[in-house]
Design a protein around this motif. Sequence first.
Motif, PDB file in Angstrom:
ATOM      1  N   ARG A  99       0.827  -1.205   0.000  1.00 53.84           N
ATOM      2  CA  ARG A  99       0.000   0.000   0.000  1.00 53.84           C
ATOM      3  C   ARG A  99       0.862   1.256   0.000  1.00 53.84           C
ATOM      4  O   ARG A  99       0.412   2.320  -0.413  1.00 53.84           O
TER       5      ARG A  99
ATOM      6  N   ASN B  20      -3.664  -3.171  -5.616  1.00 51.94           N
ATOM      7  CA  ASN B  20      -5.082  -3.153  -5.265  1.00 51.94           C
ATOM      8  C   ASN B  20      -5.505  -4.327  -4.404  1.00 51.94           C
ATOM      9  O   ASN B  20      -6.471  -4.217  -3.657  1.00 51.94           O
TER      10      ASN B  20
ATOM     11  N   VAL C 233      -5.107  -2.954  -1.104  1.00 56.52           N
ATOM     12  CA  VAL C 233      -6.184  -2.022  -0.755  1.00 56.52           C
ATOM     13  C   VAL C 233      -7.481  -2.793  -0.484  1.00 56.52           C
ATOM     14  O   VAL C 233      -8.197  -2.504   0.485  1.00 56.52           O
TER      15      VAL C 233
ATOM     16  N   GLU D 258      -7.711  -4.331   2.874  1.00 58.89           N
ATOM     17  CA  GLU D 258      -8.163  -3.388   3.903  1.00 58.89           C
ATOM     18  C   GLU D 258      -9.673  -3.194   3.833  1.00 58.89           C
ATOM     19  O   GLU D 258     -10.348  -3.054   4.853  1.00 58.89           O
TER      20      GLU D 258
ATOM     21  N   GLN E 155     -13.460   1.324  -6.182  1.00 54.03           N
ATOM     22  CA  GLN E 155     -12.064   0.943  -6.373  1.00 54.03           C
ATOM     23  C   GLN E 155     -11.778   0.645  -7.843  1.00 54.03           C
ATOM     24  O   GLN E 155     -10.676   0.868  -8.333  1.00 54.03           O
TER      25      GLN E 155
ATOM     26  N   ASP F  82      -6.876   5.545   2.887  1.00 50.11           N
ATOM     27  CA  ASP F  82      -6.086   5.634   1.676  1.00 50.11           C
ATOM     28  C   ASP F  82      -6.944   5.749   0.441  1.00 50.11           C
ATOM     29  O   ASP F  82      -7.110   4.808  -0.300  1.00 50.11           O
TER      30      ASP F  82
ATOM     31  N   VAL G  32      -7.321   6.621  -3.027  1.00 53.13           N
ATOM     32  CA  VAL G  32      -6.270   6.667  -3.960  1.00 53.13           C
ATOM     33  C   VAL G  32      -6.446   7.720  -4.995  1.00 53.13           C
ATOM     34  O   VAL G  32      -7.421   7.779  -5.477  1.00 53.13           O
TER      35      VAL G  32
ATOM     36  N   THR H 138      -6.104   7.163  -5.436  1.00 61.25           N
ATOM     37  CA  THR H 138      -7.001   7.280  -5.054  1.00 61.25           C
ATOM     38  C   THR H 138      -7.534   7.603  -5.285  1.00 61.25           C
ATOM     39  O   THR H 138      -6.984   7.924  -5.436  1.00 61.25           O
TER      40      THR H 138
END
Lengths: 297, 224
Positions: free
Chosen positions: A112, A152, A155, A158, A205, A286, A288, A293
């Motif tokens: 990340r 990703n 990400v 998370e 995302q 975060d 992006v 982000t």
Amino acid sequence: MSSVLYDTPGPRAKVRNWIYSGIFVVLFGLVLWWALSLMADKGQLDADKWTPFVTDSQVWTTYLIPGLIETLKAGALSMVIALPLGAALGIGRLSDHAGVRAAVGAWVEFFRAIPVLMLMLFSSALFSPQLMDVPSDTRPFWAVVTGLVLYNSAVIAEIVRAGVLSLPKGQAEAAKAIGMRKGQTMTHVLLPQAVTAMLPALVSQLVVILKDTALGGALLGFAELLSMNRQIAANYSNTIATMFVIALIYIAVNFTLTTVASWLEKRLRGSKKSTGAVLGAEEVDDPVPGANTAAGA
Amino acid sequence: MFDFLDSGQYDVLGAFWVTVQLTLYSAVGSLIWGTVLVGMRVSPVPLLRGFGTAYVNLVRNTPLTLVVIGCSLGLSQTLGINLGGETFKETGFRLAVLGLIAYTGTFVCEALRSGINTVPVGQAEAARALGLSFFQVLTLIVLPQAFRAVVAPLTNVLIALTKNTTVAATIGVAEAALLMKEMLENEAQAVFAVFAVFALGFVLLTLPTGLLLGWVAKRVAVKR
């Protein structure tokens, strides 16, 4: 209309608002006029710079549409690979074993913290003839996908973790009470609900991933949508018009996805069947940029 | 294994210094631009609100790469706007900062807007009852509290910005990612070592930022 910050305007406030609007229109008009006259000076407003996009279907069939398809292909493939990987990492980070938690946590935090572009450059170097010898025509594509997946999946891990943690505690407790094992609780009770809860975050995302594919075009020679600007501009010498059209395509695709995400979010929040846990597009750390982000690149 | 660092051929620290400078200038610029944007988005003037909303939605859905390349190809090379930069190096740096500000400002704006929503309605009402104007309510009562509430989201924006500065490599700004690309091409036998050096650089840049501002966020948060 009234809001936290101001009352419903009365007669004087209305006049004032009109004055502010007037000042803004004048300033905006001046900037626009300056920009347009500058463009006219350099011949960027000439009709033949813009008409190809309407009259010449080749611009679309040779450049724009194939470019968009490459962009969508790389984005969709990255998402499809990153999703299960991210789910596994997210679950690993919630593990009862401290060792697993620490290892997965380090992996996730590391990927990340690294810019996607560097992951793409690294993958590209890894796939070079000396090391792994991926055919040179598909190398940029795979380098972009690998970079996007590495970043990703971290990400998404998370997002998954936040999704599971957002569920009411009673869900896991009830599963334990009826005698489910840890794995069963996760796969039968928590994950299905978490996936629903995080759908909006996942869809947004995808916007980040699609935007990031543009990096591969600029530095790795991946033939995605943005990289088409060079070829179109070389044929018609219409840099600004091409940039403008390409930006519009990105905005249209991404805006659709953003709208779907917020529609999903509203729908899920409103539905009575769910536990009420919903992970909005903005609620995960975060953003992006592009951003990466949300704030992604 | 890391002997390429001693050869004196590559200025790794210099490249990271450019990255840091890009980050700092863009951070200050996008904080200002984001605050202006959020002022527009919550203002009583419908036209300003419309402009703010349109700008944020359009720019957020455009790849940063397109914004930065657009600055370089469109503004500089086609229209001849060089932002006062004398050399190619100077111009590229300024264009990259401009692009980063235009892009990151939208994320700052959205973070601040969510911060404004954390301020209790009663406070703004009380301020209005005292006869403060919209501008006074915003700058004296609401924004100071909103800023304290959004240190954590703004930290995320700042970290994303730090990583996004690598996009400046696409227009030839000599920052970390461009040097990494060059080194990967020249030092093919040391791919992993090169990657490790640059990865470490970014971890060293983002980790302390996150920790420090996370601590600040806890300190300044308005207890309600």
